[in-house]
Structures are given as C-alpha cells and as structure tokens.
Design a protein around this motif. Structure first.
Motif, PDB file in Angstrom:
ATOM      1  N   LYS A 185       0.826  -1.209   0.000  1.00  0.00           N
ATOM      2  CA  LYS A 185       0.000   0.000   0.000  1.00  0.00           C
ATOM      3  C   LYS A 185       0.858   1.256   0.000  1.00  0.00           C
ATOM      4  N   ALA A 186       1.973   1.221   0.723  1.00  0.00           N
ATOM      5  CA  ALA A 186       2.870   2.377   0.716  1.00  0.00           C
ATOM      6  C   ALA A 186       3.453   2.590  -0.677  1.00  0.00           C
ATOM      7  N   ALA A 187       3.791   1.482  -1.355  1.00  0.00           N
ATOM      8  CA  ALA A 187       4.332   1.582  -2.714  1.00  0.00           C
ATOM      9  C   ALA A 187       3.304   2.176  -3.663  1.00  0.00           C
ATOM     10  N   ARG A 188       2.045   1.765  -3.525  1.00  0.00           N
ATOM     11  CA  ARG A 188       1.000   2.301  -4.393  1.00  0.00           C
ATOM     12  C   ARG A 188       0.756   3.785  -4.096  1.00  0.00           C
ATOM     13  N   ALA A 189       0.805   4.152  -2.812  1.00  0.00           N
ATOM     14  CA  ALA A 189       0.609   5.558  -2.454  1.00  0.00           C
ATOM     15  C   ALA A 189       1.701   6.437  -3.054  1.00  0.00           C
ATOM     16  N   LEU A 190       2.895   5.859  -3.214  1.00  0.00           N
ATOM     17  CA  LEU A 190       4.015   6.596  -3.796  1.00  0.00           C
ATOM     18  C   LEU A 190       4.007   6.538  -5.328  1.00  0.00           C
ATOM     19  N   GLY A 191       3.031   5.827  -5.886  1.00  0.00           N
ATOM     20  CA  GLY A 191       2.900   5.750  -7.337  1.00  0.00           C
ATOM     21  C   GLY A 191       3.938   4.888  -8.012  1.00  0.00           C
ATOM     22  N   LEU A 192       4.409   3.840  -7.324  1.00  0.00           N
ATOM     23  CA  LEU A 192       5.457   2.987  -7.881  1.00  0.00           C
ATOM     24  C   LEU A 192       4.871   1.892  -8.763  1.00  0.00           C
ATOM     25  N   SER A 193       5.539   1.612  -9.857  1.00  0.00           N
ATOM     26  CA  SER A 193       5.143   0.499 -10.725  1.00  0.00           C
ATOM     27  C   SER A 193       5.533  -0.818 -10.063  1.00  0.00           C
ATOM     28  N   TRP A 194       4.718  -1.849 -10.242  1.00  0.00           N
ATOM     29  CA  TRP A 194       4.977  -3.138  -9.613  1.00  0.00           C
ATOM     30  C   TRP A 194       6.248  -3.788 -10.133  1.00  0.00           C
ATOM     31  N   GLY A 195       6.551  -3.627 -11.401  1.00  0.00           N
ATOM     32  CA  GLY A 195       7.690  -4.333 -11.983  1.00  0.00           C
ATOM     33  C   GLY A 195       7.445  -5.831 -12.010  1.00  0.00           C
ATOM     34  N   THR A 196       8.500  -6.603 -12.051  1.00  0.00           N
ATOM     35  CA  THR A 196       8.367  -8.066 -12.150  1.00  0.00           C
ATOM     36  C   THR A 196       8.268  -8.742 -10.794  1.00  0.00           C
ATOM     37  N   ARG A 197       8.595  -8.017  -9.703  1.00  0.00           N
ATOM     38  CA  ARG A 197       8.626  -8.641  -8.386  1.00  0.00           C
ATOM     39  C   ARG A 197       7.551  -8.132  -7.447  1.00  0.00           C
ATOM     40  N   GLY A 198       6.754  -7.156  -7.873  1.00  0.00           N
ATOM     41  CA  GLY A 198       5.671  -6.673  -7.045  1.00  0.00           C
ATOM     42  C   GLY A 198       5.962  -5.338  -6.393  1.00  0.00           C
ATOM     43  N   PRO A 199       4.926  -4.715  -5.781  1.00  0.00           N
ATOM     44  CA  PRO A 199       5.061  -3.362  -5.243  1.00  0.00           C
ATOM     45  C   PRO A 199       6.031  -3.256  -4.070  1.00  0.00           C
ATOM     46  N   GLY A 200       6.051  -4.264  -3.186  1.00  0.00           N
ATOM     47  CA  GLY A 200       6.962  -4.212  -2.047  1.00  0.00           C
ATOM     48  C   GLY A 200       8.415  -4.173  -2.477  1.00  0.00           C
ATOM     49  N   ALA A 201       8.753  -4.978  -3.477  1.00  0.00           N
ATOM     50  CA  ALA A 201      10.117  -4.980  -4.001  1.00  0.00           C
ATOM     51  C   ALA A 201      10.434  -3.661  -4.694  1.00  0.00           C
ATOM     52  N   ALA A 202       9.423  -3.049  -5.306  1.00  0.00           N
ATOM     53  CA  ALA A 202       9.626  -1.749  -5.954  1.00  0.00           C
ATOM     54  C   ALA A 202       9.962  -0.677  -4.917  1.00  0.00           C
ATOM     55  N   LEU A 203       9.318  -0.743  -3.746  1.00  0.00           N
ATOM     56  CA  LEU A 203       9.619   0.218  -2.696  1.00  0.00           C
ATOM     57  C   LEU A 203      11.042   0.016  -2.171  1.00  0.00           C
ATOM     58  N   GLU A 204      11.425  -1.238  -1.977  1.00  0.00           N
ATOM     59  CA  GLU A 204      12.793  -1.519  -1.530  1.00  0.00           C
ATOM     60  C   GLU A 204      13.817  -0.977  -2.528  1.00  0.00           C
ATOM     61  N   LYS A 205      13.546  -1.166  -3.812  1.00  0.00           N
ATOM     62  CA  LYS A 205      14.446  -0.670  -4.859  1.00  0.00           C
ATOM     63  C   LYS A 205      14.551   0.849  -4.819  1.00  0.00           C
ATOM     64  N   LEU A 206      13.412   1.524  -4.586  1.00  0.00           N
ATOM     65  CA  LEU A 206      13.423   2.977  -4.501  1.00  0.00           C
ATOM     66  C   LEU A 206      14.292   3.445  -3.335  1.00  0.00           C
ATOM     67  N   CYS A 207      14.217   2.736  -2.213  1.00  0.00           N
ATOM     68  CA  CYS A 207      15.004   3.114  -1.042  1.00  0.00           C
ATOM     69  C   CYS A 207      16.502   3.033  -1.311  1.00  0.00           C
ATOM     70  N   ARG A 208      16.897   2.171  -2.219  1.00  0.00           N
ATOM     71  CA  ARG A 208      18.323   1.997  -2.523  1.00  0.00           C
ATOM     72  C   ARG A 208      18.837   3.017  -3.533  1.00  0.00           C
ATOM     73  N   ILE A 259      11.748   9.144  -2.292  1.00  0.00           N
ATOM     74  CA  ILE A 259      12.809   8.313  -1.717  1.00  0.00           C
ATOM     75  C   ILE A 259      12.843   8.481  -0.202  1.00  0.00           C
ATOM     76  N   ALA A 260      12.776   9.733   0.266  1.00  0.00           N
ATOM     77  CA  ALA A 260      12.834   9.998   1.702  1.00  0.00           C
ATOM     78  C   ALA A 260      11.658   9.352   2.431  1.00  0.00           C
ATOM     79  N   LEU A 261      10.474   9.420   1.831  1.00  0.00           N
ATOM     80  CA  LEU A 261       9.287   8.854   2.459  1.00  0.00           C
ATOM     81  C   LEU A 261       9.349   7.323   2.461  1.00  0.00           C
ATOM     82  N   ALA A 262       9.823   6.755   1.371  1.00  0.00           N
ATOM     83  CA  ALA A 262       9.975   5.303   1.304  1.00  0.00           C
ATOM     84  C   ALA A 262      10.970   4.821   2.347  1.00  0.00           C
ATOM     85  N   ARG A 263      12.083   5.535   2.498  1.00  0.00           N
ATOM     86  CA  ARG A 263      13.087   5.143   3.482  1.00  0.00           C
ATOM     87  C   ARG A 263      12.553   5.260   4.906  1.00  0.00           C
ATOM     88  N   ALA A 264      11.769   6.313   5.163  1.00  0.00           N
ATOM     89  CA  ALA A 264      11.189   6.476   6.495  1.00  0.00           C
ATOM     90  C   ALA A 264      10.255   5.315   6.817  1.00  0.00           C
TER      91      ALA A 264
END
Length: 371
Positions: A185-208, A259-264
């Motif tokens: 849900k946090a990934a969707r709120a940030l407007g992240l594309s799911w990619g091949t591994r899903g929204p949670g993995a997309a958020l982790e990638k953004l944090c990096r 990025i800052a919000l995802a990391r928080a």
C-alpha cells in the motif's frame, strides 16, 4: 546450500515428492527429494494481471492458475528429468489462502494422486515457509529446536516459537495489516510500478536509489513503533503515516521526497520487527527457554535492508553468544512449491497420508496443524 540437480546425479534411491502451490497469485510446481535436493522449482507470476486492481483479484487469480498449472507441472517434471511414475508422493497447499486459488492446486494434486495411486499430503502454507531453512541451510548449520520463526509476507506477520516440525506457538501477530500488505500500500501511495517482483520490491528498490543530481532528501520525522513493550505488530499505522504525509503536500511528490518517504517507512517497519523480536527473546529467556536460532521467511524476508537490521539487532541483544539468523535463498522467500514438497516429507516418510477427499482450510491457524 540447497542443491538443484537432475535425477541422474542423485545416486541412491530417495523419496521424491511433486509439490503444488496456488494459495495466492503464484502458480507453482516443484520436485524435491528426501535427500534435500530441489530437482526443479517452477513459479509462474501474475503481477501484470493484478497491478491494475491494486492487489490480488481472486477470480483473475483463479483463472490464471487454471491456465498456468498444467504447464507448470509439466515443466517441473521436465526440469527434474523425472517421469510422473517416478514420483513417490504428491503434496499440495491445503491452506491457509484464498479459497478459490487453493482449490486449483488441491484439485490438480488430488486428481493426479488418485489416478496414479500415489500417496497425498496437504501442507500448511506457513509451516512450509517456516521449515524452508531446514531444506536450504548447510547441514552443519541447521536451526535447532526450539527456534524463533518470523513469518513476514503479504498475508501474514507472525512471530512463532517452533518446538518441532509440527508444533508452533504464536507469540505475536498483527493487530491489523500484515507487513507485506503495508509495503504494497505504501508503494501504491508513492505511485510505484509493480515491476516483475511486485510493489513491495519496488519500494525496496526505490530506497536503494542514489543520484548525485537529486536535490538533498527532505527531512521526515521518524515514524513511531506502535504498542511499545507489547508482543503485537501493527503496520496499518505506518501505511497511514505515508498516506497522511502525501495528503498534506501542496504539490506532487518530487523524486527526492518519494525516496525519503519510502526510506522512512522501511526504516520504521524494520525497527518494529527488531523491537518485537528482541522483546520475545527477553520473555523466553525469563521463562527459561534458550533460543539460539531465528528463522525469517515469507516474501518480505527477501528485503535486504530488513535482513541487515535484524542481524544487527540480534548482535546487539546477544553480543557474547551469537544467535544464528537463517533466511531462505531469495528465490525461495516468496511462495513456491519446493517448500510445500519439503514440508510434506516427514509425513510421507512416516506413512502419514491424507485421504483424497481431504478438505481445504482457507483459514487455518498454524497452532492447529495437527488438528
């Protein structure tokens, strides 16, 4: 490390299990032996089908399982270089999960087992996640009972005391959303594309992400750990904090702000897991239960940041005597049929089979495995 071998390399005769998994949106089939060899592990993802719905759409998932399961089974047998008649037993996810999705794997497994006269075992999905390190960890480093198990996925957040292959005590669970659902849900709120591994993995990638051309990241007040001092999880508050922060913005989020919000968010999720894990260790120590191994599994266990924070928390808690931390390989953190086949193995070897008429259990507490 676990082995992925063809049957030609296995040497002496072992018990071979064909496993089925379809509890959510991954269609899975695998062949595993009693000698801890993964001969094949096929996973067919459905992310592209569900992204538009913002989550798993049950009827879409069921139809995709029905399309994908025959091919997944054929591919699993081909990659394992085994004939269906060489399979000694057939295992499937009995529950918990989405009822209609479970039925696809269940019906396939039961029909195949009945037609071929093969023994059948239905497996608890979370038990399979918990026991995966017993398949993948080198024999010299296997977790020893009793050990703590942290099961973190899109459907569950559980902290368990595992006393045997079939005995699990729930020490903590979530009062609201699972950690995986909160990540999604946090990934969707940030407007992240799911990619091949899903929204949670997309958020982790953004944090990096790092980019010298990005402006300095905005300072976001750290999110608090809910219910301090209590053995209970709550992740709905974290996703709400992200959504509330976005709603108060006067303009669209910049890349730096995302990025800052995802990391928080990710940091707060890690702090909560670490706090509850160390609290459970303290409580068990007071009760005279000596735990020297912690197993972390489920889809969210693939998050490298969380792995690093959990390791650091255990080292800080027990600096004199190291507590071993076990994770499945990344590809076996998310749903797969190899873990289902392996979790059934002890029952096959004991001659403890299920009837071909065994019912599904869409809701099934891990404390009631033997009921």
């Amino acid at each position: 490390m676990y082995l992925v071998l063809s049957r030609a390399h296995t040497g002496r005769r072992t018990f071979t299990v064909l496993g089925f998994e379809s509890s959510a949106d991954d269609t899975c089939a695998a062949v595993v032996t009693s000698s801890r060899q993964i001969l094949s592990n096929v996973v067919v993802k459905q992310h592209d089908l569900h992204e538009g719905f913002g989550g798993i759409h049950p009827s879409v998932a069921i139809e995709a399982h029905q399309r994908n399961m025959p091919g997944a089974v054929r591919m699993a047998l081909e990659q394992a270089h085994v004939n269906i008649h060489d399979v000694d037993g057939i295992a499937f996810t009995r529950g918990p999960g989405i009822g209609g999705c479970l039925s696809v794997g269940s019906n396939a497994a039961k029909s195949l087992a009945a037609a071929l006269g093969k023994p059948l075992v239905g497996v608890h999905h979370m038990q399979a996640h918990a026991l995966t390190p017993l398949l993948t960890t080198p024999t010299t480093d296997l977790p020893q009972f009793p050990f703590l198990t942290l099961l973190i996925s899109g459907g569950h957040t559980l902290l368990l005391l595992a006393s045997s292959l079939t005995s699990f005590q729930i020490l903590a669970t979530t009062a609201d959303a699972s950690i995986g659902r909160a990540f999604d849900k946090a990934a969707r709120a940030l407007g992240l594309s799911w990619g091949t591994r899903g929204p949670g993995a997309a958020l982790e990638k953004l944090c990096r992400m790092t980019n010298d051309e990005l402006e300095c990241l905005p300072n976001i007040q750290p999110f608090t750990v809910p219910m301090p001092g209590k053995l209970a999880f709550s992740f709905a508050s974290l996703q709400s904090s992200v959504e509330r922060h976005i709603s108060l913005m006067d303009e669209p989020l910049s890349s730096s702000h995302k990025i800052a919000l995802a990391r928080a968010f990710q940091t707060a999720a890690a702090r909560q897991l670490c706090a509850k894990l160390t609290l459970s260790l303290q409580n068990l120590e007071l009760e005279g239960v000596n735990v020297r191994d912690v197993v972390v599994s489920g889809g969210v266990a693939s998050n490298i940041f969380l792995r690093e924070r959990l390791r650091a928390a255990l080292d800080e808690y027990s600096s004199d005597e190291r507590i071993s931390l076990h994770f499945p390989p990344l590809e076996l953190c998310t749903d797969n049929a190899a873990m289902i086949a392996w979790a059934s193995m002890h029952r096959f070897l004991a001659g403890d089979y299920d009837a071909y008429t065994v019912d599904l259990r869409a809701k099934w507490s891990i404390e009631d495995i033997r009921v």
